[in-house]
Design an enzyme around this catalytic site. Structure first.
Site, mmCIF file in Angstrom:
data_model
loop_
_atom_site.group_PDB
_atom_site.id
_atom_site.type_symbol
_atom_site.label_atom_id
_atom_site.label_comp_id
_atom_site.label_asym_id
_atom_site.label_seq_id
_atom_site.Cartn_x
_atom_site.Cartn_y
_atom_site.Cartn_z
ATOM 1 N N ASP A 67 0.828 -1.210 0.000
ATOM 2 C CA ASP A 67 0.000 0.000 0.000
ATOM 3 C C ASP A 67 0.862 1.261 0.000
ATOM 4 O O ASP A 67 2.096 1.181 0.044
ATOM 5 C CB ASP A 67 -0.967 -0.002 1.200
ATOM 6 N N HIS A 138 -7.467 -2.711 10.215
ATOM 7 C CA HIS A 138 -7.242 -2.658 8.768
ATOM 8 C C HIS A 138 -6.072 -3.551 8.350
ATOM 9 O O HIS A 138 -5.187 -3.888 9.157
ATOM 10 C CB HIS A 138 -7.064 -1.221 8.255
HETATM 11 C C1 GLP Z 1 -0.377 1.045 8.467
HETATM 12 C C2 GLP Z 1 -0.287 0.383 7.080
HETATM 13 C C3 GLP Z 1 -0.432 -1.120 7.156
HETATM 14 C C4 GLP Z 1 0.281 -1.611 8.386
HETATM 15 C C5 GLP Z 1 -0.475 -1.156 9.603
HETATM 16 C C6 GLP Z 1 0.222 -1.459 10.913
HETATM 17 O O1 GLP Z 1 -1.193 2.151 8.455
HETATM 18 N N1 GLP Z 1 -1.210 0.877 6.126
HETATM 19 O O2 GLP Z 1 0.024 -1.725 5.973
HETATM 20 O O3 GLP Z 1 0.356 -3.022 8.376
HETATM 21 O O4 GLP Z 1 -0.829 0.214 9.519
HETATM 22 O O5 GLP Z 1 1.385 -0.715 11.031
HETATM 23 P P1 GLP Z 1 2.517 -0.996 12.128
HETATM 24 O O6 GLP Z 1 3.148 -2.293 11.759
HETATM 25 O O7 GLP Z 1 3.460 0.173 12.013
HETATM 26 O O8 GLP Z 1 1.807 -1.068 13.431
#
Ligand code: GLP
Length: 249
Positions: A67, A138
């Site tokens: 993404d 998400h």
């Molecule tokens: C972000 C990204 C995701 C990611 C998630 C968790 O906003 N869009 O792809 O997996 O949130 O992020 P993190 O691993 O920094 O907690």
């Protein structure tokens, strides 16, 4: 759905790195998609280090970024583009025709999504996806309310994603939309791993396990995947009951 719980973030990351390296050894032209973010960072660093140490040929792999923040330029260190070039593509010396990232500055989002869908199809589909989970459940930028049968698409970001997303940026950054590989791609991927670590993810992980599959909590889609695994450290698994996971990995 399989569940694996590891002692800590290091052990979890090591296990993910081993899966990636084994896949590439078995399938030199593997098609891999990763989320960026804090959770997969160590796994990425570890698998890159193993590849370099063991001199594994990666000249045929294809690598997809899950993404991107719409409107955030690639040189911004908080962009997914920057993350992948910095942590994986440059250290491994992957060439332009091996890597696929969304153009966050496109003035034609529909076309950008179509290009990503066509690239995945041309690669023969994804062999492995490694995704994280947002605080609101998400996956990528498939926010609550997403249609599970979407391929690549653009989605307005939740307030919590916009606020939480500031952690990637040095200065306050305007975030409003995300462009993302869709959950229909996830369903069609041969093997999917969702990873989470730390106390802060325990609540959303518990909800993911407790709730039935529903589009308001996108991570519940993992329960429908034929070869899906949720890999957690103890902290992220701390609110699960013993019968929700098998700790003996
Ligand atoms: C972000 C990204 C995701 C990611 C998630 C968790 O906003 N869009 O792809 O997996 O949130 O992020 P993190 O691993 O920094 O907690």
């Amino acid at each position: 759905m399989n569940v694996k719980v590891f002692t800590d973030y290091e052990e979890l990351s090591e296990a993910v790195a081993t899966i990636v390296v084994d896949l590439i050894k078995r399938t030199p032209n593997a098609v891999i998609c990763f989320a960026s973010g804090h959770t997969p960072l160590l796994a990425c660093q570890l698998f890159v280090a193993k590849i370099l140490r063991e001199k594994i040929d990666v000249s045929a792999i294809r690598f997809f970024s899950l993404d991107e923040w719409v409107g955030v330029p690639p040189e911004n260190q908080g962009s997914c583009h920057h993350f992948f070039y910095d942590v994986i593509f440059n250290p491994l010396g992957l060439t332009k025709n091996q890597v696929y990232v969304f153009d966050a500055l496109t003035n034609n989002e529909a076309d950008e999504c179509k290009k990503m869908d066509e690239a995945i199809a041309a690669a023969g589909g994804l062999d492995l996806m490694v995704v994280g989970i947002g605080m609101n459940g998400h996956i990528g930028f498939n926010e609550p309310g997403v249609a599970f049968d979407n391929y690549s698409h653009v989605m307005a970001l939740d307030k919590s994603t916009i606020e939480g997303g500031q952690k990637y940026f040095e200065t306050n950054t305007i975030l409003s939309k995300g462009i993302t590989i869709g959950l229909q791609h996830l369903i069609e991927t041969k093997q999917v791993i969702m990873i989470a670590n730390g106390d802060k993810k325990a609540e959303i992980i518990k909800r993911t396990f407790d709730e039935t599959v529903n589009e308001q909590l996108p991570a519940t889609i993992m329960k429908t995947h034929k070869n899906g695994t949720i890999m957690l450290d103890k902290a992220a698994a701390s609110l699960l009951s013993a019968n929700q996971f098998d700790a003996s990995h």
